[in-house]
Structures are given as structure tokens and as C-alpha cells.
Enzyme design. Structure first.
Site, PDB file in Angstrom:
ATOM      1  N   GLU A  55       4.877  -6.930   5.973  1.00 43.86           N
ATOM      2  CA  GLU A  55       5.076  -7.085   7.412  1.00 43.86           C
ATOM      3  C   GLU A  55       6.554  -7.297   7.750  1.00 43.86           C
ATOM      4  O   GLU A  55       6.992  -7.012   8.855  1.00 43.86           O
ATOM      5  CB  GLU A  55       4.232  -8.269   7.930  1.00 43.86           C
ATOM      6  CG  GLU A  55       3.486  -7.922   9.189  1.00 43.86           C
ATOM      7  CD  GLU A  55       2.490  -8.987   9.616  1.00 43.86           C
ATOM      8  OE1 GLU A  55       1.301  -8.678   9.659  1.00 43.86           O
ATOM      9  OE2 GLU A  55       2.899 -10.133   9.904  1.00 43.86           O
ATOM     10  N   LYS A  80      -4.457  -2.972  17.811  1.00 49.61           N
ATOM     11  CA  LYS A  80      -5.068  -3.904  18.773  1.00 49.61           C
ATOM     12  C   LYS A  80      -5.217  -3.225  20.130  1.00 49.61           C
ATOM     13  O   LYS A  80      -6.252  -3.340  20.784  1.00 49.61           O
ATOM     14  CB  LYS A  80      -4.182  -5.148  18.950  1.00 49.61           C
ATOM     15  CG  LYS A  80      -4.120  -6.040  17.740  1.00 49.61           C
ATOM     16  CD  LYS A  80      -3.344  -7.304  18.085  1.00 49.61           C
ATOM     17  CE  LYS A  80      -2.966  -8.074  16.850  1.00 49.61           C
ATOM     18  NZ  LYS A  80      -1.994  -9.123  17.104  1.00 49.61           N
ATOM     19  N   HIS A 123      -7.167  -2.089 -17.102  1.00 47.23           N
ATOM     20  CA  HIS A 123      -8.308  -1.205 -17.352  1.00 47.23           C
ATOM     21  C   HIS A 123      -8.696  -0.422 -16.104  1.00 47.23           C
ATOM     22  O   HIS A 123      -9.766   0.161 -16.042  1.00 47.23           O
ATOM     23  CB  HIS A 123      -9.486  -2.019 -17.892  1.00 47.23           C
ATOM     24  CG  HIS A 123      -9.149  -2.674 -19.205  1.00 47.23           C
ATOM     25  ND1 HIS A 123      -9.580  -2.197 -20.412  1.00 47.23           N
ATOM     26  CD2 HIS A 123      -8.366  -3.751 -19.484  1.00 47.23           C
ATOM     27  CE1 HIS A 123      -9.100  -2.949 -21.377  1.00 47.23           C
ATOM     28  NE2 HIS A 123      -8.353  -3.906 -20.847  1.00 47.23           N
TER      29      HIS A 123
HETATM   30  O1  PA5 Z   1       2.895 -12.972  10.098  1.00 46.45           O
HETATM   31  C1  PA5 Z   1       2.444 -12.817  11.231  1.00 46.45           C
HETATM   32  O2  PA5 Z   1       3.088 -13.068  12.237  1.00 46.45           O
HETATM   33  C2  PA5 Z   1       1.022 -12.331  11.408  1.00 46.45           C
HETATM   34  O3  PA5 Z   1       0.459 -11.949  10.204  1.00 46.45           O
HETATM   35  C3  PA5 Z   1       0.174 -13.418  12.036  1.00 46.45           C
HETATM   36  O4  PA5 Z   1       0.180 -14.557  11.215  1.00 46.45           O
HETATM   37  C4  PA5 Z   1      -1.265 -12.944  12.248  1.00 46.45           C
HETATM   38  O5  PA5 Z   1      -1.281 -11.773  12.990  1.00 46.45           O
HETATM   39  C5  PA5 Z   1      -2.085 -14.013  12.952  1.00 46.45           C
HETATM   40  O6  PA5 Z   1      -1.539 -14.308  14.181  1.00 46.45           O
HETATM   41  P1  PA5 Z   1      -1.936 -15.618  14.967  1.00 46.45           P
HETATM   42  O7  PA5 Z   1      -1.501 -16.788  14.157  1.00 46.45           O
HETATM   43  O8  PA5 Z   1      -1.180 -15.527  16.257  1.00 46.45           O
HETATM   44  O9  PA5 Z   1      -3.420 -15.617  15.165  1.00 46.45           O
END
Ligand code: PA5
Length: 449
Positions: A289, A424, A310
Site C-alpha cells: 500500500e 469502494k 513444496h
Molecule cells: O493502511 C491503511 O490506511 C488501510 O489499510 C486502512 O488501515 C484500512 O483501509 C482500514 O481503514 P479504517 O481503519 O479507516 O477502517
């Protein structure tokens, strides 16, 4: 106290020492940019000095809340997704007995389960069925407070907890970890009077494991959050070293970028200890990310060896040469188990008799490293003295700091995640969420073409 160690010798056959040394000025600039807060995403640098700024008062508050949950619950469900659950799960699974889920459910040592990280009807049904006769509590974790996966699971769990345990007890065993002011999770927590913790504005989800997001579930599971922070704090000092060759985070960031430039587009994080499976998942999210932007970025993947030797071993040994490996190796296991002698030796294993199982595992690791390097796969190795809270704290901070530096070397913003919104938007349009009317029309037209 020893520190985790990064060995790079088996990567150096693939990149030159001179080329690596040429990264020094760039790395220094990236570290300064992080320190001064002058780079991309500079409003999300709260993680940088988090370990050294956590107060004992804060830890005590977390431990006291964890005790309330431990005393009143046989099961605690952690609802969260992405950065709002992977860090906690990584540490809890790394430190737990491998068969913990089979042990007797009792207050004082609750079983930790996870929800809100998928939209599987079967998973949620089976979870709610399992919880039917259990004294359970919930930690609802969402920074935005609006993430669908988590909110959906929490809606079901809240209703069930209130029905099963009564409103008053539910109020005691539901804890919220969310933004200070905004989002549905904050509104609900304030209205219902739940104990709540704040996720600092300047700490993004995937860098939040050392905030209450990770610390509370880890403490509820019975692990030592002070030692976790101590390890991270010591690594914060080690990774502040301006000399790249003496700073493991800087060195790792430089090498992986140079490997990327030479066509190694995929990093495989390797463990020889299945308890680290979720640590690898946490790492994948952190790097995926953070770096996958502007059509750039190393693809982070992981394997559990020797299990996956494996399955993925063939590809790694002889597939496209676009990969390199980083092995996280635990030097000393927690327990001792030796191979027994068998007089009949029907299985032919007497050559191993008397050896510890870990000795065999280490030879599998060394044999694999040599084979993969021979096969054209650069290798880095991170040596971890033992699998405990202190060294997990070190590993967490090491990877976070390296990620910040690496993202800046790559010239992207490592602290945002704009691409996550695309699915989303489509999902909400398809589900006719209020506010998505235009997108809904557009997507329907596209689907009926
Ligand atoms: O690293 C990030 O920002 C994302 O992976 C969020 O943690 C994830 O989308 C969850 O978001 P939230 O904590 O707003 O529910």
C-alpha cells in the site's frame, strides 16, 4: 541486548558494492526529508518517533482496559481490516501457542478472533454461531470509522453482544479505537458510552500497530506491550544512524531499490517459522500500500518455508528471474525437541537422531539460500535472536522506517493509498448507497452494454 541483524552478502553478487554505495547521498536526503517532515505525505509521520514518545500512563491505560476484557470475556473479537488489524494479528499469532485456538475458552486468557476483514456471509454466520454460548467482547477498530467490512461485522457483533450479555455488560466489553472526532465508530462509541482510544491523525493505518490499534488487542491476548515498545524504541535509535552501511533500515531500502532497478520487481519475504505467517501479511500491506503507486513499486509477496518449498519452490528456483528474497530467520526456538533414535530405522531417519528439529530447519534454510542464490535469486537475511515481544518491536520499527526511506527513494508518496478507493466507489454504486446515484447510473450503463 542484541539487535536484529541484516546480512546482505548474498545480494551483493547481483549488485555492485560501488552501485550500492552510490545510494548513500540519496538515502541521507530521504532520511532528512522524513525527519524534517518536508516530503510527500508529511502529515502522516506520527509513526516516526512513536516508540520514543509513548508514555507509561498511556500503556497503563491500555493494560487496564485489556484487563477488563480479559476478566470478563472468554473470547474477544477484533473487528478491523488492513492496517486496523494486520499488526495485531501478526504479533498475536507470532507469540501464541500454535494450537491456542484448541485450548479451553476461559476468562483470564480469552481466545482472540478476527472479523471485519472480509465480507464472507459464511464467515460471519459461522463466527456468530460460534459466539452463541460464549462470553465475548469486541474491539472495534477503524480510523475512518466508516469502512464497510468492519462496520458490517460490528453491527452484527454489537447486536449479538447486547442480546447475549445485556446492555450494561456489553458497554463494558466493547471498546472502540477510532478517530478523535469523526466517523460512525466515534459517534457510536460516544453515544453508547464505550471506552475508546484515539488513533492519532498523523499515523496512517498500516503504520499504526504501535498505537492502541495494535497494542490493545496484543495486551488482551496477554503479551507484554512494554517490551514491544522497548524493542521498537531501541530500533528507532539504531535506524537514526546517518551512515547507511550502519543503519539496517537505510541499507535495506537502498538494496531493494537497486535490485528493483536491475529488474527484480518482486520481493519475497520468507520465513521458516509458520508463526510468522501473519507478520508477512502485515509486511505485504505495509509495502504494497505504501509503494504501489504511479505504476511503480516492488510487488511484495511472501512464503512460509519449508511448507511452500513444496509449492512455490520450483518457481523460485527456475521461474522468471524477476525476484529476490528477504529471509526473516529466528535464531533460537522457544522449545527444545530432539529426533528420537529408532532401532529399526524403517524411515531411514537415524542420521538425524539426537539432533534438534531446529537444526534440521536451519539446514533447510541454508540449503535453500544456496540453491536460490545459485538459481539467480538475490538473498538478504534478517537474523532475529528470538521470537518475543522485544524483537517483534524491533522488526516492526525496522520495516516501517525502511518503508518510509524506500518510498522516498522511489519518489512516490508512501503514506497515502488513493488506489484503494476505486473498488469502494464501484461497490457503493452497485449497492445504491445514497450519494452514489450518478456513479450508479454510469456503472449500470457499462454493465448493460
Ligand atoms: O493502511 C491503511 O490506511 C488501510 O489499510 C486502512 O488501515 C484500512 O483501509 C482500514 O481503514 P479504517 O481503519 O479507516 O477502517
Amino acid at each position: 541486548m542484541e539487535n536484529i541483524q541484516l546480512s546482505i552478502e548474498k545480494a551483493l553478487g547481483f549488485i555492485s558494492k560501488e552501485k550500492l554505495a552510490s545510494y548513500e547521498p540519496k538515502v541521507r536526503t530521504c532520511m532528512e526529508t522524513l525527519e524534517k517532515g518536508t516530503g510527500l505525505g508529511n502529515d502522516f509521520l506520527g509513526w516516526l518517533h512513536l516508540p520514543s514518545s509513548i508514555t507509561q500512563e498511556h500503556l497503563n491505560d491500555l493494560k487496564a482496559t485489556a484487563n477488563v476484557l480479559r476478566e470478563n470475556c472468554e473470547v474477544v473479537v477484533v473487528a478491523g481490516i488492513g492496517g486496523s488489524y494486520l499488526g495485531a494479528r501478526a504479533v498475536i499469532e507470532a507469540l501464541s501457542n500454535s494450537l491456542a485456538w484448541l485450548s479451553e475458552k476461559k476468562a483470564g486468557q480469552p481466545v482472540i478472533l478476527f472479523a471485519g476483514n472480509n465480507i464472507s456471509e459464511d464467515y460471519l454466520y459461522e463466527l456468530t454461531e460460534y459466539l452463541k454460548d460464549k462470553k465475548f467482547g469486541v474491539i472495534n477498530i477503524s480510523k475512518s470509522g466508516t469502512t464497510t467490512e468492519t462496520a458490517l461485522a460490528f453491527r452484527l457483533l454489537k447486536e449479538q453482544c447486547e442480546k447475549q450479555r445485556g446492555k450494561e455488560m456489553a458497554r463494558k466489553v466493547i471498546v472502540a479505537i477510532t478517530d478523535a472526532k469523526k466517523g460512525a465508530a466515534r459517534i457510536t462509541a460516544d453515544k453508547e458510552g464505550y471506552k475508546s482510544f484515539i488513533i492519532p491523525d498523523n499515523v496512517g493505518g498500516r503504520f499504526s500497530v504501535l498505537t492502541p490499534v495494535g497494542l490493545l488487542p496484543i495486551a488482551v491476548a496477554g503479551f507484554d506491550i512494554e517490551q514491544l515498545i522497548n524493542g521498537a524504541r531501541d530500533m528507532e535509535t539504531v535506524c537514526a544512524n546517518e551512515n547507511m552501511m550502519e543503519n539496517p533500515a537505510a541499507l535495506y531500502a537502498a538494496i531493494r531499490n537497486e535490485l528493483y532497478q536491475t529488474g527484480k520487481k518482486i520481493e519475497i519475504l520468507v520465513n521458516f517459522q509458520p508463526k510468522l505467517h501473519y507478520f508477512m501479511e502485515w509486511w505485504k500491506q505495509l509495502y504494497g500500500e505504501s509503494e504501489g503507486k504511479d505504476h511503480k513499486g516492488i510487488y511484495p509477496s511472501s512464503v512460509d518455508f519449508s511448507t511452500d518449498l513444496h509449492s512455490m519452490g520450483q518457481w523460485i528456483q527456475e521461474g522468471e528471474r524477476s525476484i529476490y528474497e528477504t529471509v526473516v530467520s529466528i535464531e533460537s526456538p522457544e522449545h527444545e525437541l530432539r529426533v528420537p533414535t529408532d532401532e529399526e530405522n524403517l524411515d531411514g531417519l537415524n542420521f538425524l537422531a539426537g539432533k534438534r528439529v531446529d537444526e534440521i530447519n536451519k539446514m533447510a534454510e541454508l540449503g535453500t539460500q544456496l540453491a536460490h542464490v545459485d538459481g539467480g535469486v538475490p538473498n538478504m537475511r534478517i537474523s532475529v535472536p528470538k521470537l518475543d515481544e522485544y524483537y517483534l518491536g524491533q522488526l516492526i520499527y525496522f520495516f516501517e522506517k525502511a518503508c518510509g526511506i524506500s518510498g522516498y527513494i522511489l519518489d512516490i508518496n508512501p503514506f497515502n493509498q488513493p488506489g484503494v478507493e476505486a473498488y469502494k466507489k464501484n461497490m457503493f454504486a452497485l449497492l445504491n448507497k445514497p450519494g452514489y446515484e450518478e456513479a450508479s447510473k454510469a456503472i449500470q450503463a457499462r454493465l448493460t452494454k
